[in-house]
Design an enzyme around this catalytic site. Structure first.
Site, short mmCIF file in Angstrom:
data_model
loop_
_atom_site.label_atom_id
_atom_site.label_comp_id
_atom_site.label_asym_id
_atom_site.label_seq_id
_atom_site.Cartn_x
_atom_site.Cartn_y
_atom_site.Cartn_z
N CYS A 91 -35.57 -3.30 50.55
CA CYS A 91 -34.74 -2.32 49.84
C CYS A 91 -33.25 -2.47 50.13
O CYS A 91 -32.42 -2.00 49.35
CB CYS A 91 -35.17 -0.89 50.18
SG CYS A 91 -36.82 -0.48 49.57
N HIS A 349 -34.52 4.51 42.32
CA HIS A 349 -34.42 3.47 43.35
C HIS A 349 -34.87 2.12 42.80
O HIS A 349 -35.98 1.66 43.10
CB HIS A 349 -35.27 3.89 44.54
CG HIS A 349 -35.22 2.99 45.74
ND1 HIS A 349 -34.23 2.06 45.95
CD2 HIS A 349 -36.08 2.87 46.80
CE1 HIS A 349 -34.47 1.41 47.08
NE2 HIS A 349 -35.58 1.88 47.61
N CYS A 379 -33.55 2.45 54.88
CA CYS A 379 -34.73 1.81 55.46
C CYS A 379 -35.12 0.63 54.59
O CYS A 379 -34.85 0.59 53.38
CB CYS A 379 -35.88 2.80 55.58
SG CYS A 379 -36.38 3.58 54.03
#
Length: 394
Positions: A91, A349, A379
């Site tokens: 990510c 996202h 994260c």
């Protein structure tokens, strides 16, 4: 010795579409190309002088395979002699792209370069790149982690329990994310960072419609609706408090940032919005794969001598409300300065694009409020995290 300072000339993102929503008919190569072309047009930079393009993308298979960053640059009609590469720090991929480019500017390897990212979760489904053979996790890996290969929902629940974060806490945080994102949309605040995207139909033709705001914001959600949602990990009872409502959305989108050596930008007459002050990367537990934002923040603060009170805008990616709340439990940010315009729970996202999206939001917020320093972290799969400090200059 020459001191080279990496600055942000500009940073933009597309409006974000829900999975299988308004952007579903955009090939990810073309969606990234759209963001890259928009960045070049907004800055007025001559694309011939760009030294490199570093992009983030997680699901590097199918339509996002074969170096989607290079493909996006070419698809945008930009100069073929400019190289490009695609990185995967899960990510944090496009945040890592920012770090790679900024560090290369500092080292004198680049004068002008692009950091960017893309993810079409409609067309390249999450984890579709994990197929083939026996999968990405070998027997040696599984032995080292005692066979614990947990879904992120379960990890979010374990960390929520560790930090005494309740279901009500997470649902309230999610509701506020939507409220703040809706307010930032309605006020025109987000318009400064968003490139409106023409909508395509199923054969790729333009429909005449445009997506100019983030499609995932739920204006009508309530605590009662959020409380009614079942666990997102429906196959067992390991994550009872983690739901689709207090987790980030699967999303299609792209983002791009032009980074330059300050002296070069000044010589070329390019605008300078901000500069990189500090950045760090860290890792922790490969089982509790979402825990690293906290230790990487400690690492950055220790190395930089800064404190949380120095930051006028702070972003911790809302992969799950549990993670943003975990970070806040330790570092106690001013709530008005923390994810002040909502986050991935509302905005969405698109995995490979979120790092640059967050930077766009931080710079935008600093300019709107007159703040000086901004901070972002997130994260990342594998138990990793990036952290970045930016200073507003405009």
């Amino acid at each position: 010795m020459e001191v080279r300072e990496p600055v942000i000339v500009d940073v933009v993102r597309t409006a974000f579409g829900k999975r299988n929503g308004a952007l579903r008919n955009w090939h990810p190569t073309d969606l990234l190309g759209f963001a890259l072309k928009g960045l070049v047009e907004r800055t007025g930079v001559d694309p011939e002088i760009v030294d490199d393009v570093v992009g983030g993308c997680i699901t590097q298979s199918g339509e996002q395979g074969c170096n989607v960053t290079r493909n996006g640059w070419v698809a945008a009609g930009l100069p073929w002699h400019v190289p490009a590469t695609t990185v995967d720090r899960q990510c944090g991929s496009s945040q890592q792209a920012m770090h790679f480019v900024a560090a290369s500017v500092m080292a004198g390897l680049y004068d002008v370069a692009v950091a960017c990212g893309v993810e079409s979760m409609s067309r390249a489904p999450m984890a579709s790149n994990a197929k083939g053979g026996t999968g990405p996790f070998s027997q040696d890996f599984l032995r080292v982690v005692d066979g614990k290969l947990w879904a992120q929902f379960q990890v979010a629940q374990v960390l929520a329990d560790k930090w005494k974060i309740t279901r009500d806490d997470m649902d309230e945080f999610a509701l506020e994310s939507h409220r703040r994102a809706a307010a930032a949309t309605d006020s025109g605040h987000f318009a400064r960072e968003i490139l409106p995207v023409p909508v395509k139909d199923d054969d790729g033709s333009l429909t005449g419609d445009t997506l100019s705001v983030d499609e995932g914001i739920r204006r009508d959600t309530t605590l009662e609706k959020l409380a009614s949602l079942a666990s997102a990990q429906g196959w067992d009872d390991a994550a009872p408090d983690i739901t689709a409502g207090n987790s980030s959305q699967m999303t299609d989108g792209a983002a791009a940032m032009l980074i330059a050596d300050r002296a070069t930008a000044e010589r070329l007459g390019l605008p300078i919005r901000a500069r990189f002050v500090h950045f760090a990367v860290g890792a922790e537990d490969p089982v509790l794969v979402l825990s690293a934002p906290n230790p990487v923040t400690r690492k950055l603060l220790a190395r930089s001598g800064m404190s949380i009170d120095d930051f006028d805008a702070m972003e911790c990616n809302e992969a799950f409300a549990a993670i943003a709340l975990m970070w806040a439990r330790e570092f106690l940010p001013d709530s008005e300065k923390y994810n002040p315009n909502g986050g991935a729970i509302a905005i969405g996202h698109p995995l490979g694009a979120t790092g640059v999206r967050m930077a766009a939001t931080v710079v935008n917020q600093l300019e709107a409020t007159g703040g000086r320093y901004g901070f972002q972290t997130m994260c990342e799969g594998g138990g990793q995290a990036n952290a970045t400090v930016i200073e507003r200059l405009q």
